[in-house]
Design an enzyme around this catalytic site. Structure first.
Site, PDB file in Angstrom:
ATOM      1  N   PRO A   1       1.052  -1.201   0.215  1.00 55.33           N
ATOM      2  CA  PRO A   1       0.047  -0.076   0.097  1.00 55.33           C
ATOM      3  C   PRO A   1       0.952   1.289  -0.023  1.00 55.33           C
ATOM      4  CG  PRO A   1       0.140  -0.921   2.209  1.00 55.33           C
ATOM      5  CD  PRO A   1       0.853  -1.840   1.407  1.00 55.33           C
TER       6      PRO A   1
ATOM      7  N   ASP B   1       5.871   3.728   1.164  1.00 60.43           N
ATOM      8  CA  ASP B   1       5.286   2.441   1.879  1.00 60.43           C
ATOM      9  C   ASP B   1       4.263   3.036   3.075  1.00 60.43           C
ATOM     10  OD1 ASP B   1       4.511   0.205   3.095  1.00 60.43           O
ATOM     11  OD2 ASP B   1       6.187  -0.916   2.894  1.00 60.43           O
ATOM     12  N   HIS B   2       3.195   3.083   2.937  1.00 63.36           N
ATOM     13  CA  HIS B   2       2.097   3.684   3.917  1.00 63.36           C
ATOM     14  C   HIS B   2       2.014   2.959   5.025  1.00 63.36           C
ATOM     15  CE1 HIS B   2      -0.292   6.479   5.222  1.00 63.36           C
ATOM     16  NE2 HIS B   2      -1.457   6.492   4.145  1.00 63.36           N
ATOM     17  N   ARG B   3       2.513   1.454   4.862  1.00 62.41           N
ATOM     18  CA  ARG B   3       2.525   0.843   6.378  1.00 62.41           C
ATOM     19  C   ARG B   3       3.376   1.258   7.667  1.00 62.41           C
ATOM     20  NH1 ARG B   3       3.797  -4.721   3.580  1.00 62.41           N
ATOM     21  NH2 ARG B   3       5.501  -3.555   2.752  1.00 62.41           N
TER      22      ARG B   3
END
Length: 363
Positions: free
Chosen positions: A163, A334-336
């Site tokens: 994501p 990386d949206h994590r």
């Protein structure tokens, strides 16, 4: 002075001597110029002669001969025009002749038409009109991937499950470009200066250099800047290790060496697999803005577009406007483990370095 006596009209087939204007005017008025008496030198027909002939009801220009009618043929009702070979081929392929467009004489279906309908042969392309450009022969068919292209493809697919989000910012380039011009003769490249600026910004925001793990965020102490390089048959990312710690002149020399190795296919695995953050620069191609795909195992990648001139307000400038240079950069994260605020703050720091603290790139 005695008036010039008009010369009798020319007999059919004789050469007509007339001024260009007279010929044009006769054509406009629909007059047969050979039937007009000329009063000019040597019996030359003038525009005035044409006008006088029109006033006196001169002879109209002969009508153009109609083009001979093209031969035509209409088949009997229910008969589909086709060559014997076309009929046999259509029967063998179990094709209905009525569904095939004929390109032969009188619209007759030919063997080539049947082959095109079955896919055995491609339909013939129409020839370019007289004076038109010839059609360009485009590549056709499958070209197998090289090993490098297969690896790039697999890496791109591997990122689809990550994501991501993107954030863009315009950076003023006046001071950065001036710095580059002052050090260009020393062999320092734009790539080396960009890598140094990005690495210094990452020092202030280590989260941008992080990696995702199922257990949490993995902070990587080394700042290794990978930069995408297009080579024949693929794409590779040579890496400038410890870019925040090394002088920019050393980075420039190392980058020149890495690019040479990349183009000769002699990079060691550690020289293109050790990146912790990636730069993709397409500014040299005149691209205004683009998004880059996040490499697997990294937290961020920066897409660098071209520099462009813009007009912006300036209270101290004449007329309150000034011309400046801007560059759009887009960060993919990386949206994590990296959030929007992290990206925004990092972009702000990078902008500050490139706009106001360019001297730090030479330290």
């Amino acid at each position: 002075k005695a008036a010039v006596a008009p010369v009798a009209p020319k007999a059919a087939g004789d050469r007509v001597v007339a001024s260009p204007l007279a010929k044009k005017r006769a054509q406009e008025l629909g007059l047969d110029i050979s039937a007009i008496a000329g009063t000019g030198p040597g019996g030359r027909i003038t525009a005035s002669d044409v006008e006088n002939a029109k006033a006196g009801g001169g002879a109209a220009a002969p009508a153009k001969k109609a083009a001979p009618a093209k031969p035509s043929w209409t088949p009997a009702a229910g008969v589909i025009p086709a060559t014997p070979m076309a009929r046999a081929a259509a029967k063998k392929a179990k094709l209905d002749l009525s569904t095939i467009a004929g390109t032969g004489q009188f619209g007759r279906v030919t063997l080539d038409d049947v082959k095109a309908a079955t896919g055995e042969a491609k339909p013939k392309r129409k020839k370019a009109a007289a004076g038109g450009a010839e059609p360009v022969e485009m590549p056709s068919g499958l070209v197998p991937f090289t090993g490098m292209q297969r690896a790039v493809s697999n890496n791109m697919v591997a990122t689809l499950t990550t994501p991501v989000f993107r954030a863009s910012r315009d950076i003023g380039m006046d001071k950065f470009n001036a710095l580059y011009r002052s050090v260009k003769d020393k062999g320092i490249s734009v790539s080396a200066l960009l890598a140094k600026a990005v690495a210094l910004a990452i020092e202030k925001h280590p989260i941008i250099n992080s990696q995702y793990s199922d257990e949490g965020t993995v902070f990587v102490p080394d700042i290794n800047i990978a930069m995408a390089v297009a080579i024949d048959g693929g794409l590779i990312t040579p890496t400038l290790k410890y870019a925040n710690e090394r002088p920019v002149a050393e980075l420039a020399e190392n980058w020149k060496e890495l690019v040479g190795k990349a183009r000769s296919n002699s990079l060691a695995p550690d020289e293109y697999t050790s990146g912790t953050f990636t730069i993709s620069n397409m500014g040299m191609f005149g691209v205004n803005q683009f998004d880059a795909i996040l490499p697997a195992g990294q937290g961020g990648i920066l897409a660098v577009a071209g520099t462009r001139e813009v007009i912006e307000p300036d209270a101290q400038a004449v007329l309150g406007l000034r011309k400046t240079q801007k560059m759009t950069v887009t960060l993919t994260c990386d949206h994590r483990q990296i959030y929007g605020a992290d990206a925004a703050l990092w972009l702000k720091t990078l902008s500050d370095i490139m706009e106001n603290k360019v001297e730090s790139l030479l330290l």
